[in-house]
Motif scaffolding. Structure first.
Motif, PDB file in Angstrom:
ATOM      1  N   ASP A  76       0.860  -1.180   0.000  1.00  0.00           N
ATOM      2  CA  ASP A  76       0.000   0.000   0.000  1.00  0.00           C
ATOM      3  C   ASP A  76       0.900   1.234   0.000  1.00  0.00           C
ATOM      4  N   CYS A 101       2.461   4.892   9.034  1.00  0.00           N
ATOM      5  CA  CYS A 101       2.085   3.475   9.121  1.00  0.00           C
ATOM      6  C   CYS A 101       3.131   2.628   8.401  1.00  0.00           C
ATOM      7  N   HIS A 103       3.863   2.707   5.067  1.00  0.00           N
ATOM      8  CA  HIS A 103       3.529   2.284   3.705  1.00  0.00           C
ATOM      9  C   HIS A 103       4.611   2.713   2.713  1.00  0.00           C
ATOM     10  N   GLU A 136      -5.404   2.647   1.742  1.00  0.00           N
ATOM     11  CA  GLU A 136      -5.604   1.561   2.720  1.00  0.00           C
ATOM     12  C   GLU A 136      -6.164   2.109   4.027  1.00  0.00           C
ATOM     13  N   GLU A 137      -5.666   3.278   4.419  1.00  0.00           N
ATOM     14  CA  GLU A 137      -6.043   3.824   5.733  1.00  0.00           C
ATOM     15  C   GLU A 137      -7.529   4.134   5.844  1.00  0.00           C
ATOM     16  N   HIS A 163       3.403  -6.215   6.370  1.00  0.00           N
ATOM     17  CA  HIS A 163       3.287  -4.910   7.036  1.00  0.00           C
ATOM     18  C   HIS A 163       4.457  -4.762   8.002  1.00  0.00           C
TER      19      HIS A 163
HETATM   20 ZN   LIG Z   1      -0.676   0.205   7.431  1.00  0.00          ZN
END
Ligand SMILES: [Zn+2]
Ligand SMILES: [Zn+2]
Length: 402
Positions: A76, A101, A103, A136-137, A163
């Protein structure tokens, strides 16, 4: 494609991967608005000899190899709408946006894997579909890609995602592979609007107070958990935001509540029950206090369901990389689903899927914060390990399943 050589080849790319990751980190974009990110990813894939195709509102796919079976690898690309507070030299230059996050790490790792796979294309026994997804978030990127044909032409037989995770007391560069079954909860938002009739605080009898009704609704909703859910099912919901009024002497027109529902039920029967009862209780109690309540539900993301056989295979493949001994995620989590949701879950309900975490910054080495914290930092010295794992697991899965 041997694991030892592949890891060495990946290590040669490490500097480039760090450059890509830090470039993305400095220019984070959110949701579907990923113009600069997409341009960079596209340029890199073309440079590596691939032919990226735009898909959906802001996604990209590229194919390597060909054959009867196809495995999907996903990264992502979107950031979070927060200001970065991490003390790093490549800090975000886009105010209000941060790759909090990780990504940016995922995108760089998958680009590295794309390069490795392209260089070994003739050795692949099938096809690898490489996916870069947006949004994605907000749980919208994955369904958007699915609706645009992600799993067809060629048909996808298995899917994998990694991830990164920071702030755990584990050394960087270790894989925690899902053990099969539900590994993350579903998530759905709700918004309740209670409508009354505003007026002056001195004459409440001339108004209809929505705050009173909303307060009773809030208390009553808790009874769903204690009185209506089967003790064997998991369902939890939280009203995290409650807003009404603007001054101490005014009865407002409306009161509003926002919350999230989470379950581990792949068919979401528990979620449907919670939804139904939130609506019924809100309307019923609002009526008792002469108000009206409207409840809406949005941004649903199912729970992540990982395929036991695929997880077992990928655990083995990842452990073949030199210096790597994968960790069984279910052993660490006690077999429980994690609380954070992940929109790749939509894919996991369509084709056998494996998800795994890659540790990128140990709490014992000063990486104290975890994902979504504005101070989070990730250890990008392990990017090549992620690239090698993506490429290796894809080629090994094709080798054993074609
Ligand atoms: Zn994430
Ligand atoms: Zn996130």
């Amino acid at each position: 494609m041997n694991a030892e050589n592949l890891l060495k080849e990946a290590e040669v790319l490490q500097r480039q991967l760090v450059d890509i990751r830090r470039t993305l980190h400095q220019a984070p974009e959110v949701g579907f608005e990923l113009d600069e990110t997409l341009k960079l990813v596209e340029r890199k894939l073309e440079e590596y000899g691939l032919q990226p195709q735009r898909m959906g509102r802001a996604g990209l796919v590229a194919l390597v190899g060909s054959g009867e079976k196809t495995i999907l690898l996903r990264a992502d690309m979107d950031a979070l709408p927060i200001d970065e507070e991490a003390d790093v030299e490549y800090k975000s230059k886009n105010a209000g946006k941060m790759h909090g996050c990780g990504h940016d790490m995922h995108t760089a790792m998958l680009l590295g894997a794309a390069k490795l796979l392209k260089e070994h294309e003739s050795e692949l026994k099938g096809c690898v579909k490489i996916e870069f997804q947006p949004a994605e978030e907000i749980f919208q990127g994955s369904p958007d890609m699915l609706a645009s044909g992600l799993l067809e032409a060629p048909h996808v037989d298995a899917a994998a995602m990694i991830h990164v995770t920071a702030g755990m007391p584990l050394p960087s560069g270790k894989f925690l592979v899902a053990g099969g079954g539900v590994t993350s909860t579903s998530c759905e938002q709700y918004h309740i609007t209670v409508k009354g009739k505003g007026g002056h605080g001195s004459v409440p009898h001339e108004s209809i107070d929505p705050i009173t009704a909303a307060a009773h609704i809030h208390i009553a909703l808790a009874e769903i958990n204690s009185r209506e859910l089967d003790g064997n099912s998991f369902g939890v919901f939280t009203t995290g935001c409650f807003k009404a009024g603007s001054a101490s002497n005014i009865i407002p027109d409306t009161a509003e509540m926002w919350g999230t529902i989470r379950t581990t039920d792949p068919e979401n029967k528990t979620g449907e029950l919670i939804r139904k009862r939130i609506s019924e209780i809100s309307s019923g109690i609002a009526a008792a206090y002469r108000c009206q309540a409207e409840t809406e539900f949005y941004d649903y993301c199912p729970c992540m369901y990982t395929d036991p056989a695929l997880c077992k295979d990928v655990f083995k493949y990842v452990s073949e990389l030199p210096g790597q001994r994968a960790i069984d995620l279910s052993a660490v989590s006690g077999g429980k689903a994690g609380g954070g949701s992940e929109d790749f879950a939509f894919v996991s309900h369509e084709v056998p899927t494996v998800s795994m975490f890659l540790t990128a910054g140990s709490s014992l080495d000063g990486y104290r914060y975890s994902q979504h914290n504005p101070k989070v930092r990730f250890d990008d010295s392990i990017l090549y390990v992620g690239s090698a794992a993506f490429a290796h697991l894809a080629s090994r899965w094709l080798e054993e399943h074609c």
